[in-house]
Design an enzyme around this catalytic site. Sequence first.
Site, PDB file in Angstrom:
ATOM      1  CE  LYS A  54      43.953  37.379  36.693  1.00 52.02           C
ATOM      2  NZ  LYS A  54      44.694  36.156  36.949  1.00 52.02           N
ATOM      3  CD  GLU A  78      53.882  41.498  39.377  1.00 50.36           C
ATOM      4  OE1 GLU A  78      53.451  40.433  38.909  1.00 50.36           O
ATOM      5  OE2 GLU A  78      54.402  41.578  40.482  1.00 50.36           O
ATOM      6  NE  ARG A 114      44.698  30.024  42.257  1.00 51.19           N
ATOM      7  CZ  ARG A 114      43.785  29.618  43.118  1.00 51.19           C
ATOM      8  NH1 ARG A 114      44.068  28.657  43.954  1.00 51.19           N
ATOM      9  NH2 ARG A 114      42.607  30.187  43.160  1.00 51.19           N
ATOM     10  CD  GLU A 151      49.701  33.166  35.109  1.00 54.69           C
ATOM     11  OE1 GLU A 151      49.931  33.425  36.310  1.00 54.69           O
ATOM     12  OE2 GLU A 151      48.566  33.005  34.650  1.00 54.69           O
ATOM     13  NE  ARG A 193      50.341  32.764  41.790  1.00 52.63           N
ATOM     14  CZ  ARG A 193      49.717  33.295  42.831  1.00 52.63           C
ATOM     15  NH1 ARG A 193      48.395  33.390  42.835  1.00 52.63           N
ATOM     16  NH2 ARG A 193      50.415  33.745  43.868  1.00 52.63           N
ATOM     17  CE  LYS A 201      40.623  37.302  40.951  1.00 52.65           C
ATOM     18  NZ  LYS A 201      40.596  35.855  40.995  1.00 52.65           N
TER      19      LYS A 201
END
Lengths: 343, 528
Positions: free
Chosen positions: B226, B224, B246, B271, B231, B396
């Site tokens: 980023k 996906e 987060r 996000e 977050r 990530k």
Amino acid sequence: MIGRGSHMPNMVTPGSWIKPFPQGIYVEPGDFWIDPSAPVDRALVTHGHADHARSGHKAVMATSGTLAIMAVRYGEAGVTQVADYGTQQRVGDVDVRFVPAGHVLGSAQIVLEHQGERVVVSGDYKRRPDPTCAPFEPVPCDIFVTEATFGLPVFRHPDTVDEIAKALATLADNPDRCVLIGAYALGKAQRVIMELRAAGHDAPIYLHGAMQKLCDLYREFGCDLGDLRPVTAQNKADLRGAIILCPPSALNDRWARALPDPVTAMASGWMRIRQRARQRNVELPLILSDHADWDELTQTIRQVDPGEVWITHGREDALLRWCALHQRRARALDLVGREDEDD
Amino acid sequence: MRRFSDLIDRLVYTRSRNAKVKLIADYLRATPDPDRGWALASLTGQLDLAAVKPALVKALIEERVDPELFRMSRNYVGDLAETCSLLWPEPPGRPTPVVVPPLGEVVETLKALPRGQGAATMTTLMDRLDVPGRYALIKLATGALRIGISARLAKTAFAQAFDVDVEEVEEIWHGLVPPYLPLFQWGEGHIERPRYDDIPVFRPFMLAHPLEDGAVDLTDYAAEWKWDGIRVQIARAGGETRLFSRTGDDITNSFPEVAEAMPIDAVLDGELLVRGTAQGNSAASFNALQQRLGRKAVSGAMLRDFPAFVRLYDVLYDGAQDLRGQPWTERRERLEAMMARLPGERFDLSGLIVAGDFAQLAALREGARDASIEGLMLKRRDSLYSAGRKVGLWYKWKRDPLVVDCVMMYAQRGSGKRSSFYSDYTFGCWSEDGTLLPVGKAYSGFTDAELKMLDGFVRNNTVAKFGPVREVTKSLVLEVAFDSVHRSKRHKSGVAMRFPRISRIRTDKPAEEADTLETLAKLITDPV
Ligand SMILES: [Zn+2]
Ligand SMILES: [Zn+2]
């Protein structure tokens, strides 16, 4: 401001025979200096700390303790003359007497009398008990020349016993670490050791090399410091569970790196202020000073009850303010080089 | 109160994170309820009493100490609470040892403080305390107890004290209120873990490791984008919606439009981004979102110019059903099916990237120019939603490798036009033993608005002043971009960055999760 000296308007200015200069106090009718910061012909020295006792004078008068300390630090001096506590001697036109100041071994106040006027130069002093030196004796006088290292009302040193207990509790809580205490090599270190012994800590105490000579000297003067051992390159890593003493400058030094996970402590009156302790990276601040705290300073001024207070070094503004609030005549002398950063 | 003030004192002098955790853990084990709960609340920022104004404290001390002597003392010491704790005269005839009131009693007294009764109550309490106690009291009463401990660190200490998983603590944290009696009962094994199914609570995030080298097999991993936002977790239960960052902070009030638009009971992961007409109706970069962060009240203009939405990529709960024990593929299907029930203006789906092989994926990553894209996420298709950062599950893969997350340590005033701002920042990374070591200094990379925000942070979070330099609580994460990093003997950290600049302010990231020195050192390319 109403000065207490105002009842003697016809006299010459009080203490006009005492001349304060930035480099020390000059006593004219005796032709000598007290604690001069540069070499002179004749110096009277209150105590052995480097900001009071310098090398290079032609003649020095001090207590036997102070002279011995100066000999250890500077080697053989010029002409020396021992001043026993309480014994009056004549120097030029001035009667001179050394009186215990309770600061470090050999420390003295110098009592000066000339033409019926008495001036006491305190040097550095404290009022609480110290097993390594004779206690401060208050001497009533016309002019009291005092220090003001901790001359702010925030400085109230806690009980010594509690601070020592803190160090020992930390040691007991951290058997895998060592407790590294930064302490002035002259006076503070020996006092800390004596207080640890008095609290029942009989184990060997380890010393940074810079502390050895002065500890030996204190022993010669009758302080039973117990089992002291040097930190060496060989035993350095194996000092878990031990107390180690070093000069404050060694605390964050390369020297300390090889020690087994030290709890960094420092024994100083400055540890009262969080920020001062944090600047030194201290984990365990021990508030232990060889200087009078605010209450001791003001109590001493009340006790010796002088016509005038002269302030040599420290936070003179606040003490001047206190004197004004209590209708006491006071002035600051602005002596140089007397800041005690470590004590 | 003595145990608490002793803890506060020792935390001030303790530098290593592990030692701090141990101090707090020991305290929590050894202290009875409710004191330890109140202490935990104050450490985690859940106890904002602000019962008394600093001016009152100043007035009280000036009744007892000459104002001029007070002024000199304050100038010397710096901190009001510390100055007053030292100056307060011991009341005559007080018994020794001093009988200090317990923390719980002090907190209850302050909470119940009737209007106008501050002076009398504070006087009584001050008279009953010793120096560290008075310091803690003034800090508590004025709501200024900042000792640079993050909520996460305090929770970690709780977990260590009672040998439980910190993620389990997170799980129930938002359902609890001080002094957290059920939490301690659970910790001590007297009760089962409390459940909070009917209120929206924070569920710990699943986190990703950076992809360091090598490729992954795309049959095992889904890719996906980023996104360059923050977050966020949207939790709705019993009809009430909460947004968590987060760090587990409740940010519902900063993004009311998102919370209000949530139509179903669920817990979603995604996000938070900004997308409006001003942004050309597509997701904007982090800078646009920055306008919305850290605001308590949101103006109509803000809502109009910087409207927020959430790009969803996972589901933790559908209704009351916990999906975290299901593989990613199952959860992804559930999420896709749920999208029809969510309003498109506030929620969309983070798409999957289709690539033939890893090399093709790498090319896609290189070619991505969209401002809202930060890199790639690689998620193991069979990964359960597990709290924290588990090896091998999620990766990530950031676009620019020379970026690290550091923690602000010191700030210094700038020069010239900036002399009124704290605009030069020293930041650090975590060493192996959990100490923060400075790795560099930067004074550029931020906008004027960000500078204002940073300056405000410095002023509100100062723990110490040294001339023009302020030491701040180690709580703000700065993403630092730099050209290269080299070995350095002059720095205690052993590394020096070349041309570091602040690329982003990570208010959404807890300080403990900033990068380590080890991570930074891996970016060194010099020959040994
Ligand atoms: Zn001295
Ligand atoms: Zn001195």
